[in-house]
Design a protein around this motif. Sequence first.
Motif, short mmCIF file in Angstrom:
data_model
loop_
_atom_site.label_atom_id
_atom_site.label_comp_id
_atom_site.label_asym_id
_atom_site.label_seq_id
_atom_site.Cartn_x
_atom_site.Cartn_y
_atom_site.Cartn_z
N LYS A 463 0.82 -1.20 0.00
CA LYS A 463 0.00 0.00 0.00
C LYS A 463 0.86 1.26 0.00
O LYS A 463 0.59 2.23 -0.72
CB LYS A 463 -0.91 -0.03 1.23
CG LYS A 463 -1.91 1.11 1.27
CD LYS A 463 -2.84 0.96 2.47
CE LYS A 463 -3.86 2.10 2.53
NZ LYS A 463 -4.77 1.97 3.70
N ARG A 467 1.25 4.23 -3.11
CA ARG A 467 0.93 5.62 -2.86
C ARG A 467 2.09 6.54 -3.21
O ARG A 467 1.86 7.71 -3.56
CB ARG A 467 0.58 5.81 -1.38
CG ARG A 467 -0.79 5.27 -1.02
CD ARG A 467 -1.05 5.50 0.47
NE ARG A 467 -2.37 5.04 0.87
CZ ARG A 467 -2.83 5.07 2.11
NH1 ARG A 467 -2.06 5.58 3.08
NH2 ARG A 467 -4.03 4.63 2.38
N SER A 468 3.32 6.02 -3.07
CA SER A 468 4.49 6.88 -3.27
C SER A 468 4.70 7.20 -4.75
O SER A 468 4.24 6.49 -5.63
CB SER A 468 5.73 6.20 -2.71
OG SER A 468 5.98 4.96 -3.36
#
Length: 468
Positions: A463, A467-468
């Motif tokens: 996750k 997101r990065s």
Amino acid sequence: MPLTRTDISGETVPKLKTTGEAAGATKLTREDRQVLARVDGQVSLDGLVKKTGLAPDKVKGILLFLAERRLIELPGVTNVSPSRSVMSAPTPDSPPTGGSLSERLLLPLPKGDDLIPLVEEIFQSLESLSYYELLGISRKVDGADLKKAYLLRTKSFHPDRFYRRADKDFKDKLQEIFKQVNKGYRVLSDPDQRRAYDQSLAQGEDTGPAVSIVTVQRERAVRGEIPVERPFEKGQKKAPARIEAEAAAAEEIAAGVPVRGKDPQPKLKLALRPGDKPLPAYMEKIIKEKAKSQQATVSQAERFFQGAMIERDRGNFSAAKLNLKLAIQYAPFDPKYKNALAEMDKYEESRRAEMEFRSGLEAQSEGDLSSASAHFRRALQLGYENAKLYHKLAEVVIELEGNYEKARSLCLKAIDLQTGVADFHFTLARAYKGLGQKGAAILQLEKVIAIDPKNKSAAKELKALKRS
């Protein structure tokens, strides 16, 4: 003044007689012909000694005899003694040659090249010499005196004493004499075998000389190299040598020694034909005693083998190897123990590698990453191929060295050895992340979740990467 041996030097070159009448050419001995065949007007006395293998003094006597018979010419020699007894008389340094061979074997043997003629004579008379005569002892000698006589004989007739001689025929003769000396000592030093042997000598007293040496042909037959044949016709008396040969074959049967051939399984059998007499009682006794001894020997060898396996499982490899070596000494004909000894080294390395791996796991669990790395690397050097080893070393490399490329390589080896392990792919994802390969890291984390859907660490890491 009659010519003697001292008048001939090592450089004297005899020549064949080309003129005149040769007298008594058909009365030459085998050694006379041996020397005469090599006289060509170019070979010197020293050369004849090397080519014939005879003692220098012996060759000189033969040359004088051949010159007296007008078969050869000795340059510069005109006054030749007509008597062979004068020409062949030993010099002061020569060993005594009088008496029969049996009587001379009781005396100290000559040394060096002077022993060569005696070797030839003994070999020609092997079948007419008893073990007592061959060892130069009386029938009452035993114990320490027997061993002393045996050691003196082995020193005189050891093949290595004449290792520089290129004459293979002579070496074979010396080897055969040496073998019979050893065999004679074994028989005479064993009370039961000696008693049976003395009986065989007594049985042969009315039929001729006591034959105590098994010939080379019979030895080959016993070992299955040539067919066993019976040269005696029905009704003809056996000489003791034949009895001894059959006894030797019986001993090998009782010992279960395989025939030396393409198939090591068949055993030599003494088949009795119609009309043949059964084996003598003492031979049957030898067979039973040898079979009993062989059975006890095999049992002892097996006990040592079982002891070796126990010590191996305990990790006492030195004791295990010692037990296997003892088993081989008791049963050298059984390949089982030799193969086990050969495998022991491989097994020892495998156990050592496994112990290094376990020590590495303990060090890692205690936080001692340096020791863990050293143990893991030693396990690899010992050839320990284990997927968990590669994975644990990869974890240590990341934590201790920060070497993500090395960790990636180790993880891939672990996965090649064992697929479907979530921890392997998770550590590989960490390596890819450290190398900046985000896509490869996400792929490995997805594989972790596919293998273990409840893996919270992988889900959280995945996750965060997305997101990065």
